[in-house]
Enzyme design. Structure first.
Site, PDB file in Angstrom:
ATOM      1  N   HIS A   1       0.841  -1.229   0.000  1.00 22.89           N
ATOM      2  CA  HIS A   1       0.000   0.000   0.000  1.00 22.89           C
ATOM      3  C   HIS A   1       0.866   1.264   0.000  1.00 22.89           C
ATOM      4  CE1 HIS A   1      -3.319  -2.740   1.145  1.00 22.89           C
ATOM      5  NE2 HIS A   1      -2.378  -3.289   1.902  1.00 22.89           N
TER       6      HIS A   1
ATOM      7  N   SER B   1      14.459  21.589 -16.329  1.00 21.10           N
ATOM      8  CA  SER B   1      13.268  22.372 -16.625  1.00 21.10           C
ATOM      9  C   SER B   1      13.708  23.682 -17.245  1.00 21.10           C
ATOM     10  CB  SER B   1      12.494  22.624 -15.329  1.00 21.10           C
ATOM     11  OG  SER B   1      11.689  23.773 -15.468  1.00 21.10           O
TER      12      SER B   1
ATOM     13  N   LYS C   1      15.667  21.752 -11.268  1.00 25.65           N
ATOM     14  CA  LYS C   1      15.034  20.463 -11.565  1.00 25.65           C
ATOM     15  C   LYS C   1      15.930  19.470 -12.296  1.00 25.65           C
ATOM     16  CE  LYS C   1      11.194  19.449 -10.989  1.00 25.65           C
ATOM     17  NZ  LYS C   1       9.922  19.911 -11.526  1.00 25.65           N
TER      18      LYS C   1
ATOM     19  N   GLU D   1       9.489   8.168 -16.991  1.00 22.22           N
ATOM     20  CA  GLU D   1       8.135   8.708 -17.201  1.00 22.22           C
ATOM     21  C   GLU D   1       7.633   8.369 -18.601  1.00 22.22           C
ATOM     22  OE1 GLU D   1       7.607  12.894 -15.944  1.00 22.22           O
ATOM     23  OE2 GLU D   1       9.424  12.578 -14.770  1.00 22.22           O
TER      24      GLU D   1
ATOM     25  N   GLN E   1      -4.410  -5.547 -43.828  1.00 23.44           N
ATOM     26  CA  GLN E   1      -3.294  -4.649 -44.134  1.00 23.44           C
ATOM     27  C   GLN E   1      -3.019  -3.717 -42.950  1.00 23.44           C
ATOM     28  OE1 GLN E   1      -2.566  -3.200 -48.202  1.00 23.44           O
ATOM     29  NE2 GLN E   1      -3.140  -1.195 -47.426  1.00 23.44           N
TER      30      GLN E   1
HETATM   31  N1  ARG Z   1      -0.756  -5.175 -48.842  1.00 28.54           N
HETATM   32  C1  ARG Z   1      -1.595  -6.299 -48.553  1.00 28.54           C
HETATM   33  C2  ARG Z   1      -1.632  -6.553 -47.039  1.00 28.54           C
HETATM   34  O1  ARG Z   1      -0.851  -6.018 -46.368  1.00 28.54           O
HETATM   35  C3  ARG Z   1      -1.056  -7.499 -49.259  1.00 28.54           C
HETATM   36  C4  ARG Z   1      -2.115  -8.523 -49.534  1.00 28.54           C
HETATM   37  C5  ARG Z   1      -3.059  -7.961 -50.506  1.00 28.54           C
HETATM   38  N2  ARG Z   1      -3.952  -8.939 -50.999  1.00 28.54           N
HETATM   39  C6  ARG Z   1      -5.021  -8.606 -51.726  1.00 28.54           C
HETATM   40  N3  ARG Z   1      -5.770  -9.536 -52.132  1.00 28.54           N
HETATM   41  N4  ARG Z   1      -5.317  -7.366 -51.978  1.00 28.54           N
HETATM   42  O2  ARG Z   1      -2.455  -7.275 -46.532  1.00 28.54           O
END
Ligand code: ARG
Length: 474
Positions: free
Chosen positions: A174, A295, A301, A308, A340
């Site tokens: 605590h 600071s 400081k 941090e 993606q």
């Molecule tokens: N740039 C795409 C990704 O990162 C690669 C795969 C894309 N595939 C597709 N069918 N468009 O996922």
């Protein structure tokens, strides 16, 4: 050359794989500039290039071994990829946004260099299994780097701990003074957390290290491929057993991020302590100047900026974990473009964790311990009160009665403005006649620590054993 479709040309491009996009043959109009930028990933996925090339070479060699690609095509691809890699590494490679991603950029450059062989490389695969393979290769290497960094951090902790087995500090519960502990013992608590972190990454690595390639777009391929061969060449433990799963799930990235969140959480807790300990209210340690800043207005400081910031950066790493979980949750099988979006959180998680661990190991090495201040703090919180209660229990007093007697003694000492060992024997005996003059041995900090000598305890003997064991564990 592929048949060209004049309608699909983007400015300066000629359609088909040798000109504009790799898929333009089907479309009546090119995508808008904004959509092009929105859907492109090359700005960030280009860092996968060395792994993309590695994966392509393994794929091409397998195609040749299976009689799908000629020896001449393979030789052309190997030669061309050698140059592409060299261009990528030297920075000479020209990345094109209109080629969407790392995969199409590299394939196009290869084709520019070697002609038809470059166009044959994509036989029996898809960008879907290609990207999943690239990310796994990249993540596997990253995990190995993180393991090394965690180990370095453990070594720094161990080195500091070895110098402070006998250094007594208040242990807290605590955030109130609880019982004396060895500073080494306290540090080794973090060592243990990092042991588990390394285990978690190693465990995660086993599931990362599976080969998606061969899954092609989602259903596999009609060519007689040899996935095991590709897996062997790329150092994967096994192939992904189901093609739909192989191209679509990113659970391996999510569990990596969960492990990273935990490591960052451990470092954040340590940071919180360093910040407290460096405050003049504690004054237990000083951090080397190179981890602090001043600071601009308060000349006196010296702020613990690095710990941090570590504490702050856990926010983004936790955010990436939640981001990836959310990315995945609504996706039907198999691949969706959503995936993606897995890369930037994953990349940033690795980058943040690696730089944090690297700085941290150095910072731990630069901790100056103020043992006198730690000891002074032990005089303030009746840190050996539990030892007095245990002493009474050994004299036959039931623990609950002993607890009560010591509580009254603490209150008395508080009123007298002194610590328990400062009270004369007569005063102490007023709280329990079981107290004898052997009591002072247990009221000292040294006596308190030394008595906790079982495995995992804070006695210097136990801590020394733990340190020796730890040396063997890393
Ligand atoms: N740039 C795409 C990704 O990162 C690669 C795969 C894309 N595939 C597709 N069918 N468009 O996922």
């Amino acid at each position: 050359m592929q048949p060209e479709n004049p309608k699909t040309q983007t400015p300066g491009a000629t359609g088909g794989i040798s000109g504009g996009s790799a898929w333009s043959g089907r479309f009546d109009e090119p995508v808008s500039e904004l959509v092009k930028r929105y859907t492109a990933s090359v700005d960030f996925d280009k860092r996968l290039a060395p792994y993309d090339i590695q994966g392509s070479l393994a794929h091409a060699r397998m195609l040749y071994a299976c009689g799908i690609l000629s020896a001449q095509d393979l030789a052309d691809i190997e030669r061309g990829m050698g140059q592409v890699l060299q261009e990528v590494q030297s920075g000479a490679f020209t990345w094109r946004l209109d080629l969407e991603d790392v995969h199409l950029n590299i394939e196009r450059r290869l084709t520019d260099l070697v002609g038809d062989a470059g166009k044959r490389l994509h036989t029996g695969r898809s960008r879907n299994d290609q990207v999943a393979t690239d990310v796994r290769l990249w993540l596997r290497a990253s995990i190995d780097g993180i393991d090394t960094a965690l180990r370095t951090m453990q070594e720094a902790l161990l080195k500091l701990a070895e110098q402070h087995v006998e250094t007594a500090m208040p242990g807290f519960t605590h955030l109130q003074v609880a019982q004396p502990v060895s500073f080494a013992h306290h540090l080794m608590a973090y060592f243990e957390m990092l042991v588990r972190d390394r285990e978690r990454f190693a465990d995660c690595r086993r599931r990362v290290n599976r080969l998606p390639l061969g899954a092609a777009a989602l259903a596999g391929t009609s060519f007689p491929i040899d996935r095991e061969r590709v897996a062997r060449e790329l150092g994967f433990d096994a192939i992904c057993a189901n093609s739909l799963d192989a191209v679509s799930d990113r659970d391996f990235a999510i569990e990596f991020c969960a492990a990273a969140s935990l490591t960052m959480t451990h470092l954040s807790r340590f940071s919180e302590e360093l910040i407290l300990w460096m405050s003049p209210r504690f004054g237990f340690i000083d951090l080397a100047d190179r981890f602090c800043t001043g600071s601009s207005i308060m000349p006196q400081k010296k702020n613990p900026d690095v710990p941090e910031l570590v504490r702050g950066k856990v926010g983004r790493v936790n955010g990436h974990l939640v981001g990836l979980l959310t990315l995945m949750k609504g996706q039907p099988l198999a691949y969706n473009k959503d995936n993606q979006e897995d890369k930037e959180p994953l990349f940033d998680t690795v980058d943040t964790l690696l730089v944090t661990l690297t700085i941290y190991a150095d910072m731990v090495g630069g901790i100056r311990v103020k043992a006198d201040a730690m000891r002074d703090a032990l005089k303030q919180g009746f840190a050996t009160a539990t030892d007095l209660a245990d002493y009474l229990v050994r004299k036959g007093v039931p623990f609950r009665d002993a607890h009560e007697a010591v509580a009254r003694a603490v209150r008395h000492a508080e009123q007298a403005g002194c610590d328990l060992p400062d009270l004369p024997l007569a005063d102490l005996r007023a709280f329990s006649p079981a107290i004898g003059d052997d009591v002072y041995a247990v009221l000292t900090v040294e006596g308190s620590m030394a008595s906790r000598s079982h495995a995992g305890g804070t006695a210097p003997s136990a801590v020394r054993a733990a340190l020796a064991a730890a040396r063997n564990r890393i």
